[in-house]
Design a protein around this motif. Sequence first.
Motif, PDB file in Angstrom:
ATOM      1  N   GLY A 129      10.184  -1.952   3.439  1.00 57.47           N
ATOM      2  CA  GLY A 129       8.760  -2.119   3.682  1.00 57.47           C
ATOM      3  C   GLY A 129       7.934  -1.565   2.529  1.00 57.47           C
ATOM      4  O   GLY A 129       7.008  -2.217   2.043  1.00 57.47           O
ATOM      5  N   ARG A 130       8.300  -0.378   2.051  1.00 55.24           N
ATOM      6  CA  ARG A 130       7.496   0.223   0.977  1.00 55.24           C
ATOM      7  C   ARG A 130       7.696  -0.545  -0.322  1.00 55.24           C
ATOM      8  O   ARG A 130       6.761  -0.682  -1.107  1.00 55.24           O
ATOM      9  CB  ARG A 130       7.828   1.702   0.843  1.00 55.24           C
ATOM     10  N   THR A 131       8.912  -1.078  -0.542  1.00 54.46           N
ATOM     11  CA  THR A 131       9.135  -1.871  -1.751  1.00 54.46           C
ATOM     12  C   THR A 131       8.198  -3.081  -1.758  1.00 54.46           C
ATOM     13  O   THR A 131       7.539  -3.367  -2.758  1.00 54.46           O
ATOM     14  CB  THR A 131      10.601  -2.331  -1.814  1.00 54.46           C
ATOM     15  N   PHE A 132       8.138  -3.774  -0.614  1.00 59.57           N
ATOM     16  CA  PHE A 132       7.259  -4.940  -0.529  1.00 59.57           C
ATOM     17  C   PHE A 132       5.796  -4.522  -0.616  1.00 59.57           C
ATOM     18  O   PHE A 132       4.996  -5.178  -1.282  1.00 59.57           O
ATOM     19  CB  PHE A 132       7.516  -5.713   0.776  1.00 59.57           C
ATOM     20  N   ALA A 133       5.453  -3.422   0.040  1.00 63.72           N
ATOM     21  CA  ALA A 133       4.054  -2.993   0.045  1.00 63.72           C
ATOM     22  C   ALA A 133       3.592  -2.643  -1.367  1.00 63.72           C
ATOM     23  O   ALA A 133       2.515  -3.067  -1.802  1.00 63.72           O
ATOM     24  CB  ALA A 133       3.881  -1.792   0.984  1.00 63.72           C
ATOM     25  N   VAL A 134       4.411  -1.880  -2.098  1.00 64.90           N
ATOM     26  CA  VAL A 134       4.033  -1.504  -3.461  1.00 64.90           C
ATOM     27  C   VAL A 134       3.936  -2.748  -4.333  1.00 64.90           C
ATOM     28  O   VAL A 134       2.956  -2.944  -5.065  1.00 64.90           O
ATOM     29  CB  VAL A 134       5.041  -0.489  -4.050  1.00 64.90           C
ATOM     30  N   ALA A 135       4.943  -3.627  -4.240  1.00 69.99           N
ATOM     31  CA  ALA A 135       4.941  -4.823  -5.081  1.00 69.99           C
ATOM     32  C   ALA A 135       3.714  -5.687  -4.780  1.00 69.99           C
ATOM     33  O   ALA A 135       3.072  -6.215  -5.699  1.00 69.99           O
ATOM     34  CB  ALA A 135       6.229  -5.618  -4.870  1.00 69.99           C
ATOM     35  N   LEU A 136       3.378  -5.809  -3.485  1.00 67.20           N
ATOM     36  CA  LEU A 136       2.246  -6.653  -3.109  1.00 67.20           C
ATOM     37  C   LEU A 136       0.922  -6.040  -3.583  1.00 67.20           C
ATOM     38  O   LEU A 136       0.075  -6.743  -4.154  1.00 67.20           O
ATOM     39  CB  LEU A 136       2.229  -6.843  -1.585  1.00 67.20           C
ATOM     40  N   THR A 137       0.763  -4.725  -3.364  1.00 68.09           N
ATOM     41  CA  THR A 137      -0.468  -4.063  -3.800  1.00 68.09           C
ATOM     42  C   THR A 137      -0.647  -4.225  -5.305  1.00 68.09           C
ATOM     43  O   THR A 137      -1.728  -4.566  -5.789  1.00 68.09           O
ATOM     44  CB  THR A 137      -0.405  -2.554  -3.466  1.00 68.09           C
ATOM     45  N   VAL A 138       0.438  -3.962  -6.055  1.00 69.91           N
ATOM     46  CA  VAL A 138       0.365  -4.052  -7.507  1.00 69.91           C
ATOM     47  C   VAL A 138       0.023  -5.480  -7.934  1.00 69.91           C
ATOM     48  O   VAL A 138      -0.818  -5.701  -8.816  1.00 69.91           O
ATOM     49  CB  VAL A 138       1.702  -3.583  -8.128  1.00 69.91           C
ATOM     50  N   THR A 139       0.634  -6.464  -7.272  1.00 62.51           N
ATOM     51  CA  THR A 139       0.389  -7.860  -7.632  1.00 62.51           C
ATOM     52  C   THR A 139      -1.076  -8.229  -7.399  1.00 62.51           C
ATOM     53  O   THR A 139      -1.711  -8.862  -8.249  1.00 62.51           O
ATOM     54  CB  THR A 139       1.301  -8.787  -6.810  1.00 62.51           C
ATOM     55  N   LEU A 140      -1.612  -7.817  -6.238  1.00 64.40           N
ATOM     56  CA  LEU A 140      -3.007  -8.166  -5.935  1.00 64.40           C
ATOM     57  C   LEU A 140      -3.962  -7.460  -6.901  1.00 64.40           C
ATOM     58  O   LEU A 140      -4.941  -8.057  -7.361  1.00 64.40           O
ATOM     59  CB  LEU A 140      -3.341  -7.810  -4.482  1.00 64.40           C
ATOM     60  N   LEU A 141      -3.656  -6.208  -7.233  1.00 68.27           N
ATOM     61  CA  LEU A 141      -4.493  -5.501  -8.208  1.00 68.27           C
ATOM     62  C   LEU A 141      -4.432  -6.197  -9.567  1.00 68.27           C
ATOM     63  O   LEU A 141      -5.455  -6.359 -10.245  1.00 68.27           O
ATOM     64  CB  LEU A 141      -4.019  -4.047  -8.354  1.00 68.27           C
ATOM     65  N   CYS A 142      -3.216  -6.626  -9.954  1.00 71.89           N
ATOM     66  CA  CYS A 142      -3.072  -7.316 -11.236  1.00 71.89           C
ATOM     67  C   CYS A 142      -3.894  -8.608 -11.232  1.00 71.89           C
ATOM     68  O   CYS A 142      -4.509  -8.962 -12.240  1.00 71.89           O
ATOM     69  CB  CYS A 142      -1.606  -7.652 -11.501  1.00 71.89           C
ATOM     70  N   LEU A 143      -3.901  -9.305 -10.084  1.00 71.78           N
ATOM     71  CA  LEU A 143      -4.676 -10.544 -10.007  1.00 71.78           C
ATOM     72  C   LEU A 143      -6.166 -10.249 -10.165  1.00 71.78           C
ATOM     73  O   LEU A 143      -6.865 -10.919 -10.937  1.00 71.78           O
ATOM     74  CB  LEU A 143      -4.398 -11.255  -8.680  1.00 71.78           C
ATOM     75  N   ALA A 144      -6.631  -9.215  -9.439  1.00 73.01           N
ATOM     76  CA  ALA A 144      -8.053  -8.880  -9.512  1.00 73.01           C
ATOM     77  C   ALA A 144      -8.448  -8.473 -10.935  1.00 73.01           C
ATOM     78  O   ALA A 144      -9.494  -8.868 -11.438  1.00 73.01           O
ATOM     79  CB  ALA A 144      -8.367  -7.747  -8.529  1.00 73.01           C
TER      80      ALA A 144
END
Lengths: 281, 415
Positions: B197-212
Amino acid sequence: MTHGPHHPRTLEEKLWTAALWVSAVLVFAFLVAPLIAIVPLSFNDGQFLTYPLSGFSLRWYGEFFTDPDWMRALKNSLIVGVFSTILSTTLGTLAAVGLTRARFKGKSVVLGILLSPMIVPLVITGVGFYLFFAPLGLTATYTGLVLAHTALAAPFVVITVSATLQGFDMNLARAAASLGAGPLRVFGSVILPLIAPGVASGALFAFATSFDEVVVVLLVAGPEQRTLPREMFSGIRENISPTIMAAATLLIAFSTILLVTLELLRRRNERLTGRRGGTFG
Amino acid sequence: MPTAAPSFAPPEPSLKARLRRAERLHHLKAGALILPLAAFLAVTFLIPIGDMMRRAVHDPELAQVWPGVTAAIDDWQPRTEAPGEAVFAALAADLGQSKADRTLAVAARRLNSDYPGARSLLFSSARKLPETAESWRATLIHIDERWAEPELWAAIDRASGPLTAFFLLQAVDLERTPTGQLRPVPEQEAVFLDILGRTFAVALTVTLLCLALGFPVAYLLATLPPHLSNPMMILVLLPFWTSLLVRTAAWVVLLQDQGLVNNALIWLGLLDEPARLIFNRIGVIIAMTHVLLPFLVLPLYSVMKGIPKLYMRTALSLGARPTVAFLKVYLPQTLPGIVAGTLLTFIIALGYYITPALVGGAADQMISYFIAFYTAETVNWGMAAALGSVLLVTTLILFATYARLVRAGATPAGR
């Protein structure tokens, strides 16, 4: 399509343009500021990695170049980098030429295999190498590390050289062959000189890959094979010191040179193959 | 070529056929150039990874050192109590033999990964084992009453190979009861869903921040004239080319309690005292976003670069408000770039190891850390392989999607 961005006319457009520039400048700062911020710390006189600086000194560079651990790490990085670059560039260039010229069933599967080290997460690659090397006695050896980095770097050579060959006029090779040159001669005297900038870019990609790799080193290398990134990894983890900042600054200088060289090679490649590419790649 | 009358057949293959043959030969020869690299990668890379993945379900370790009991336990019935004398006799023989062969540690390690405490139980039982006994069942249960527990025997049964679902089940915090039903593992052992769960959460947060963060940069780079965008591109490419360790070291220095970021925030009056920005989730997110941002900007940029300006201009000249024109005309055309960039970033983020290891705390380590941990620290191949399979399969599925979207595959990915 070469017009600049049209000039904002309405207030709404002006606001959007301003917001765009502000956010982009902030992001550029976010990207580059951390790299710039650590450079002065490497010239700092004091022990602590904080601003304000206490005075200019080259002592940490002196430390870096006289410390046997750092020097062994630098030497290891260069040895492993050079040998894996030679191997991966040779194998990768051959494969790229083959891929461009051959037509056979399952080519996309073969391409997938050739590029797989780029896709598979590094830790899995590292564990795989560990499993392969352990029974052969190749863990904690230079040979093992060179083989591992060759596999990791080869895809970058395949991609870079393939991209160069896309712009290569195969009629030149056919002409040479029709004039009686054998396949080796065609490759050595016609194809290679023309794609040389692409091969050189591929080699640089390969070297950079090996030079920066640390996960596989952590898993398969022994204390004798510690590379620069591996040394930095323990340094950051155990006791982050100004010597690490000196090493980091040297690596930033190295990557700047690498980037400039790649750009020059790209321009040369455009001239040689008459192809216009993007800004990178 | 079916020929009814042989006399009509041409004396030699037609020119066309010969040409085709020559072409085919030529392609085969060219194909041979691929062989060295393909063979090298197959031997050093693909086969070892396949071998590793096999260990997620293939579990022959215990059967090799304990051939007797792992065969005898097949007849264990009923499973609500310890097995009968025959199985115990086989166990006693195996214990003695593996102690003599110095392979008891293998059995101890394998069983300990399923039944905590098995290591000491095995060694003490082997040490106290008499030469002969009237009833091995009674003797062993007398040595340690844990031998009467069906749970322990279930663990031996699960480990008796050759195939097991134990590790894959454990990777999602499930286990089998002695009678074969699935149930969640005890709470103190249930760590893997949290890790996933944390692996996906970190990857997703980082990806969305990178997009923004990456979208405005890519847009600016794609729309400015080259004499302005080329120097700016360097600002994206320089961090991209700088060693991962250098970038991580920079963040360790910047985010520490007396670091520039804390000092600046205090100076600006936003903080009264230094905030904890490192060795926690915040540090991991900031550093990973910095490291991965170019992987989002570059694919997005190349898609935006290919969008003709004409559409936007047309929309504007037809009277659309700039915001509307951007949202309805420009944004949809960037979607392939957004999807490719976010997928690539997410894929790379999922496998991250070094950055979380250096700027994260114990609760921020991602799946790669545990794969390395089970390989190098505890030599639990089954668990390393099970977690590895989860990571590898996820990565490959996402990458297949990415490749389908991008087709060309000329984006420099990796690290």
